[in-house]
Each structure stands twice: as structure tokens, then as C-alpha cells.
Motif scaffolding. Structure first.
Motif, PDB file in Angstrom:
ATOM      1  N   LEU A   1      -6.872  -0.331  -7.735  1.00  0.00           N
ATOM      2  CA  LEU A   1      -7.948   0.591  -8.106  1.00  0.00           C
ATOM      3  C   LEU A   1      -8.012   1.780  -7.142  1.00  0.00           C
ATOM      4  O   LEU A   1      -8.105   2.930  -7.571  1.00  0.00           O
ATOM      5  CB  LEU A   1      -9.286  -0.142  -8.142  1.00  0.00           C
ATOM      6  N   ASN A   2      -7.931   1.514  -5.853  1.00  0.00           N
ATOM      7  CA  ASN A   2      -7.979   2.611  -4.870  1.00  0.00           C
ATOM      8  C   ASN A   2      -6.814   3.573  -5.048  1.00  0.00           C
ATOM      9  O   ASN A   2      -6.989   4.790  -4.969  1.00  0.00           O
ATOM     10  CB  ASN A   2      -8.009   2.057  -3.448  1.00  0.00           C
ATOM     11  N   ALA A   3      -5.619   3.041  -5.290  1.00  0.00           N
ATOM     12  CA  ALA A   3      -4.454   3.908  -5.501  1.00  0.00           C
ATOM     13  C   ALA A   3      -4.617   4.729  -6.780  1.00  0.00           C
ATOM     14  O   ALA A   3      -4.226   5.896  -6.826  1.00  0.00           O
ATOM     15  CB  ALA A   3      -3.170   3.074  -5.559  1.00  0.00           C
TER      16      ALA A   3
ATOM     17  N   LEU B   1       0.797  -1.228   0.000  1.00  0.00           N
ATOM     18  CA  LEU B   1       0.000   0.000   0.000  1.00  0.00           C
ATOM     19  C   LEU B   1       0.827   1.275   0.000  1.00  0.00           C
ATOM     20  O   LEU B   1       0.324   2.337  -0.365  1.00  0.00           O
ATOM     21  CB  LEU B   1      -0.969  -0.006   1.179  1.00  0.00           C
TER      22      LEU B   1
ATOM     23  N   THR C   1      -6.441  -6.248  -6.446  1.00  0.00           N
ATOM     24  CA  THR C   1      -7.137  -5.434  -7.452  1.00  0.00           C
ATOM     25  C   THR C   1      -7.775  -4.208  -6.801  1.00  0.00           C
ATOM     26  O   THR C   1      -7.686  -3.099  -7.331  1.00  0.00           O
ATOM     27  CB  THR C   1      -8.190  -6.276  -8.191  1.00  0.00           C
ATOM     28  N   GLN C   2      -8.376  -4.408  -5.637  1.00  0.00           N
ATOM     29  CA  GLN C   2      -8.945  -3.257  -4.913  1.00  0.00           C
ATOM     30  C   GLN C   2      -7.856  -2.251  -4.557  1.00  0.00           C
ATOM     31  O   GLN C   2      -8.074  -1.044  -4.671  1.00  0.00           O
ATOM     32  CB  GLN C   2      -9.654  -3.717  -3.644  1.00  0.00           C
ATOM     33  N   ASN C   3      -6.696  -2.751  -4.148  1.00  0.00           N
ATOM     34  CA  ASN C   3      -5.589  -1.855  -3.795  1.00  0.00           C
ATOM     35  C   ASN C   3      -5.143  -1.024  -4.989  1.00  0.00           C
ATOM     36  O   ASN C   3      -4.906   0.179  -4.870  1.00  0.00           O
ATOM     37  CB  ASN C   3      -4.394  -2.660  -3.272  1.00  0.00           C
TER      38      ASN C   3
ATOM     39  N   ASP D   1      -8.190  -8.646  -3.277  1.00  0.00           N
ATOM     40  CA  ASP D   1      -7.690  -7.541  -2.450  1.00  0.00           C
ATOM     41  C   ASP D   1      -6.675  -6.698  -3.227  1.00  0.00           C
ATOM     42  O   ASP D   1      -6.698  -5.471  -3.169  1.00  0.00           O
ATOM     43  CB  ASP D   1      -7.048  -8.068  -1.165  1.00  0.00           C
TER      44      ASP D   1
ATOM     45  N   ILE E   1      -7.467   5.757  -8.086  1.00  0.00           N
ATOM     46  CA  ILE E   1      -8.443   6.813  -7.777  1.00  0.00           C
ATOM     47  C   ILE E   1      -7.771   7.912  -6.957  1.00  0.00           C
ATOM     48  O   ILE E   1      -7.901   9.099  -7.258  1.00  0.00           O
ATOM     49  CB  ILE E   1      -9.665   6.223  -7.034  1.00  0.00           C
ATOM     50  N   GLU E   2      -7.028   7.489  -5.938  1.00  0.00           N
ATOM     51  CA  GLU E   2      -6.366   8.430  -5.022  1.00  0.00           C
ATOM     52  C   GLU E   2      -5.377   9.340  -5.755  1.00  0.00           C
ATOM     53  O   GLU E   2      -5.244  10.518  -5.412  1.00  0.00           O
ATOM     54  CB  GLU E   2      -5.625   7.623  -3.944  1.00  0.00           C
TER      55      GLU E   2
END
Length: 156
Positions: free
Chosen positions: A109-111, A65, A105-107, A103, A113-114
Motif C-alpha cells: 500500500l505504501n509503495a 522495499l 500489505t502495508q508495504n 507488514d 501511494i508513493e
């Protein structure tokens, strides 16, 4: 405007072909490749095309992360290919598969977006269809999908 790409899992079968093909696109200036080398495909970095496109390789994991936002700085497009893809292995190690394929893939995608990535591409797989009769294509209803491995489940 020249684009900057990040390709996760960029040394796998699809990624290694993609980075070579995209090296010839005039609208791309950078291809950053993230791979954890778990499949030991470091040879995918050999003989990259000599074009105007700059290549950068980052050895790292999609579950790191702290790393993800750093490597997405100034990236316009993320193509997310990193995954456990060996179906028998994903059946033997379902928890690890979830950690990487869901998990992770979510990481990513979230990064994305961020950090303001403009486009996120997450290709599917024919594995999501499972055993099927007749023609299946992208118009097939999700209720008709019959994934036969955790890899395929998480692709859906």
C-alpha cells in the motif's frame, strides 16, 4: 486509455484465475505479476491466453522495499492478493504471518501511494466471518466477525 495492472500473489488460486480472465478485457494492456513462488505454483504461468494483453512476471517478495516501487512504475491498478492463506500454517507461524499478511500489505500500500497508483484493491475473505449462524455478508458488523486464524485477523 489502456490500464496497467500489478497483481501481487498472482500465481495463487485466485490470482491465476484472475490473470486469465483479465487477459480478455479490452481496457487492460499490461498485467504484471508479482509472486515469490513460495507455493511453487509456477505452472500458473503456463498457457496464458494469447490476447492483446502483455504479461510480465516478477519473482519477488512484498517485503522487499527496494523492489516494490520499481515494479509499480507506470501501474494504474494494484490488486493485492499476496498472503499466507493456509490457516493452520498461520496458526503455527503467527510471526511470519504478521510479517507477510500485515507488514507486507502495508508495504504494498505504501509503495502504491508513493508511486501514484490510482486504484488499490484488497479483496477480503470469507475466513473473516469464522463460525457464524444465519446469513453473513458484507453488511455484517465487524463486531460480529469471529476470525479463527491469524490469516483472517489480518484480512480484517
Amino acid at each position: 486509455m489502456a490500464l496497467k495492472f500489478l497483481i501481487t500473489g498472482g500465481l495463487g488460486h485466485v490470482g491465476s484465475a484472475l490473470i486469465r480472465e483479465y487477459a480478455h478485457r479490452k481496457d487492460i494492456e499490461l498485467i504484471r505479476i508479482l509472486d515469490n513462488l513460495s507455493t511453487e505454483r509456477y505452472c500458473s504461468l503456463f498457457n496464458l491466453p494469447k490476447t492483446h494483453v502483455k504479461f510480465e512476471f516478477v519473482e519477488g517478495d512484498i517485503n522487499n522495499l527496494k523492489l516494490l516501487p520499481k515494479i509499480m512504475e507506470e501501474i494504474d491498478v494494484v490488486i493485492h492478493l499476496a498472503a499466507m492463506t493456509n490457516a493452520p500454517e498461520t496458526i503455527k507461524k503467527p510471526k511470519e504471518c504478521k510479517k507477510v499478511n500485515f507488514d507486507g500489505t502495508q508495504n504494498v500500500l505504501n509503495a502504491a501511494i508513493e508511486t501514484g497508483v490510482k486504484k488499490f484493491i484488497f479483496p477480503s475473505s470469507t475466513s473473516v466471518y469464522g463460525e457464524a449462524e444465519g446469513i453473513v455478508d458484507e453488511n455484517t458488523s465487524t463486531k460480529d466477525l469471529k476470525p479463527s486464524s491469524p490469516y483472517a485477523d489480518y484480512k480484517i
